[in-house]
Design a protein around this motif. Structure first.
Motif, PDB file in Angstrom:
ATOM      1  N   UNK A   1      -6.891  12.552  18.888  1.00 20.41           N
ATOM      2  CA  UNK A   1      -8.162  13.193  18.535  1.00 20.41           C
ATOM      3  C   UNK A   1      -8.014  14.698  18.405  1.00 20.41           C
ATOM      4  N   UNK A   2      -7.152  15.284  19.235  1.00 22.78           N
ATOM      5  CA  UNK A   2      -7.009  16.739  19.247  1.00 22.78           C
ATOM      6  C   UNK A   2      -6.110  17.255  18.136  1.00 22.78           C
ATOM      7  N   UNK A   3      -5.108  16.452  17.741  1.00 24.98           N
ATOM      8  CA  UNK A   3      -4.086  16.949  16.819  1.00 24.98           C
ATOM      9  C   UNK A   3      -4.118  16.296  15.445  1.00 24.98           C
ATOM     10  N   UNK A   4      -4.481  15.023  15.370  1.00 28.67           N
ATOM     11  CA  UNK A   4      -4.303  14.291  14.114  1.00 28.67           C
ATOM     12  C   UNK A   4      -5.607  14.035  13.375  1.00 28.67           C
ATOM     13  N   UNK A   5      -6.715  14.406  13.924  1.00 26.81           N
ATOM     14  CA  UNK A   5      -7.989  14.281  13.211  1.00 26.81           C
ATOM     15  C   UNK A   5      -8.538  15.648  12.811  1.00 26.81           C
ATOM     16  N   UNK A   6      -7.737  16.674  12.994  1.00 23.37           N
ATOM     17  CA  UNK A   6      -8.139  18.031  12.649  1.00 23.37           C
ATOM     18  C   UNK A   6      -7.035  18.690  11.835  1.00 23.37           C
ATOM     19  N   UNK A   7      -7.360  19.781  11.190  1.00 22.57           N
ATOM     20  CA  UNK A   7      -6.397  20.492  10.361  1.00 22.57           C
ATOM     21  C   UNK A   7      -5.560  21.443  11.223  1.00 22.57           C
ATOM     22  N   UNK A   8      -4.688  20.850  12.034  1.00 18.44           N
ATOM     23  CA  UNK A   8      -3.872  21.648  12.957  1.00 18.44           C
ATOM     24  C   UNK A   8      -2.409  21.226  12.842  1.00 18.44           C
ATOM     25  N   UNK A   9      -1.961  20.976  11.613  1.00 14.63           N
ATOM     26  CA  UNK A   9      -0.600  20.493  11.408  1.00 14.63           C
ATOM     27  C   UNK A   9       0.440  21.463  11.949  1.00 14.63           C
ATOM     28  N   UNK A  10       0.145  22.770  11.926  1.00 16.58           N
ATOM     29  CA  UNK A  10       1.109  23.729  12.439  1.00 16.58           C
ATOM     30  C   UNK A  10       1.300  23.552  13.943  1.00 16.58           C
ATOM     31  N   UNK A  11       0.226  23.164  14.644  1.00 16.11           N
ATOM     32  CA  UNK A  11       0.351  22.916  16.081  1.00 16.11           C
ATOM     33  C   UNK A  11       1.213  21.682  16.337  1.00 16.11           C
ATOM     34  N   UNK A  12       1.038  20.658  15.548  1.00 14.82           N
ATOM     35  CA  UNK A  12       1.835  19.445  15.736  1.00 14.82           C
ATOM     36  C   UNK A  12       3.317  19.759  15.639  1.00 14.82           C
TER      37      UNK A  12
END
Length: 437
Positions: free
Chosen positions: A98-109
């Protein structure tokens, strides 16, 4: 972060404010290698992680003169249920998804390194890397004790990509409660996609006893639990399989006919094998417990049929599914009553006079009831197969949701004296929150 390398070394250690209380359930692991929560109180509160500013007496050059690495962001996760396979999926993996893969935070991943705070520096349970690791693929999942291990004096320091331990940023997350499973079904299906292509299914189904070309064959998979210790075992599983393989039914509303091909599987060959096994099934049946969490990897429209002993009807998997608006898994339940339907679990049998560390705390008695071995009446499972078939005949998931919303027909039954079936509600630990689930 600020370089405090020239500050005085005499600095009082203080706990990080976010970790003023660290709760760990299912700890410590007992000698049986399973079911540790039968041996302890509900939670263990451990001293928090300590932090201090850097000082003049640092033992290695990389700490005396740190070079902060901005390529890696450690995410220190303090899970409450790190020993439990089902809670790791339902709490930690679902929260990460929910925190990483449903938001536009690919750089964090790409930058995150997941660091799991295990109690007292214990080893990371083996299910963490396959179950959670694909969601944070840039770096291997590690226990905090391993991630923060002191380097030898000749270490090359923070600039070494393989041995970096000085970071410009860090995230620390300490969560609690089943509310973290708000999208467990989405997380599980994402894990399936990340593991594809899956191996061939390890399950072989017998030939379906159809009575005509228009009969739909439902593949029914019984998930069995580890025999060590022998708790929550289905004692009459062979008889149930025989009945199941001879089952057939015709829906009076649509005139559609159904039969079943039934077998069993113990998911002990790894995550991808378990995924392939459950994705071969239309109906997945098993006793309440972490093993049933594998059903979340099933194909959309599959039924999870969860069996309980009377006194413990913690429908956590139904609660998790109800919190996920995109869930495509149907939950059905069967609670068994009557002393003749049970035999003591191995833990209870080993200590018939009781044990000072066994089944203690306010949940002790209901956990003892939870862990009894079951003799499941076929009438209960037969009714659930018929209900699932009727839902499939009426359109699948939309019909199931309508059934749940209308409360005109149950998805959870209780088998009482004489084999009679009655509606059971959305109970938890034996108490009812509402009838007609």
């Amino acid at each position: 972060m600020t370089d405090f390398s020239h500050q005085p070394q005499a600095v009082e250690q203080k706990p990080l404010p976010w970790l003023s209380e660290q709760r760990h359930y299912n700890f410590p692991t007992n000698a049986f290698g399973s079911n540790p929560d039968a041996w302890a109180e509900d939670k263990l509160i451990l001293p928090p992680v300590y932090a201090r500013v850097i000082g003049e007496m640092e033992p290695t050059p990389d700490l005396q003169h740190p070079r902060f690495d901005s390529r890696i962001v450690p995410l220190i996760l303090v899970p409450e249920w790190q020993e439990n396979y089902g809670h790791t999926l339902g709490n930690s993996a679902a929260w990460l998804h929910a925190s990483l893969h449903t938001r536009n935070v690919s750089d964090w991943v790409e930058r995150l390194a997941l660091v799991v705070h295990t109690p007292l520096g214990m080893a990371l349970p083996r299910h963490w890397r396959p179950l959670v690791g694909p969601l944070v693929p840039a770096h291997p999942v590690q226990a905090l004790a391993d991630f923060s291990a002191r380097l030898p004096p000749e270490g090359s320091g923070c600039g070494d990509q393989q041995r970096s331990r000085c970071f410009a940023e860090m995230l620390l997350c300490a969560g609690s409660g089943e509310q973290e499973a708000v999208n467990i079904s989405q997380a599980a299906q994402t894990l399936v996609r990340l593991q594809e292509p899956l191996p061939p299914s390890p399950v072989t189904y017998p030939k379906c006893q159809t009575k005509g070309g228009n009969t739909t064959c439902l593949r029914v998979l019984f998930l069995t639990r580890s025999p060590k210790p022998a708790v929550r075992q289905v004692l009459n599983i062979e008889a149930l399989l025989a009945k199941c393989n001879n089952w057939s039914w015709t829906d009076p509303q649509s005139n559609k006919s159904y039969a079943a091909s039934c077998t069993r599987y113990h998911p002990d060959a790894g995550l991808t094998a378990a995924m392939a096994a459950v994705r071969s099934a239309d109906v997945i049946i098993g006793s309440h417990g972490a093993t049933m969490a594998n059903a979340f990897f099933a194909r959309p429209g599959t039924a999870m049929v969860e069996m309980f002993s009377a006194g413990w009807t913690w429908q956590v998997h139904r609660i998790w599914l109800d919190q996920d608006p995109l869930a495509q898994l149907q939950w059905w339940g069967l609670t068994v009553e009557g002393e003749s339907a049970f035999s003591p679990g191995e833990l209870e049998s080993l200590y018939p006079e009781g044990h000072p560390g066994l089944y203690i705390g306010w949940q002790g008695e209901v956990k003892r009831l939870r862990d009894r071995n079951l003799r499941v009446p076929w009438a209960g499972l037969e009714q659930l197969l018929q209900d699932y078939a009727s839902v499939q005949a009426a359109g699948g998931m939309p019909a199931y949701r309508q059934r749940r919303a209308s409360k005109q027909a149950p998805v959870h039954y209780k088998v009482v004296a004489g084999g009679k079936l009655v509606w059971a509600g959305t109970g938890i630990h034996g108490g009812a929150f509402g009838e007609g689930s």
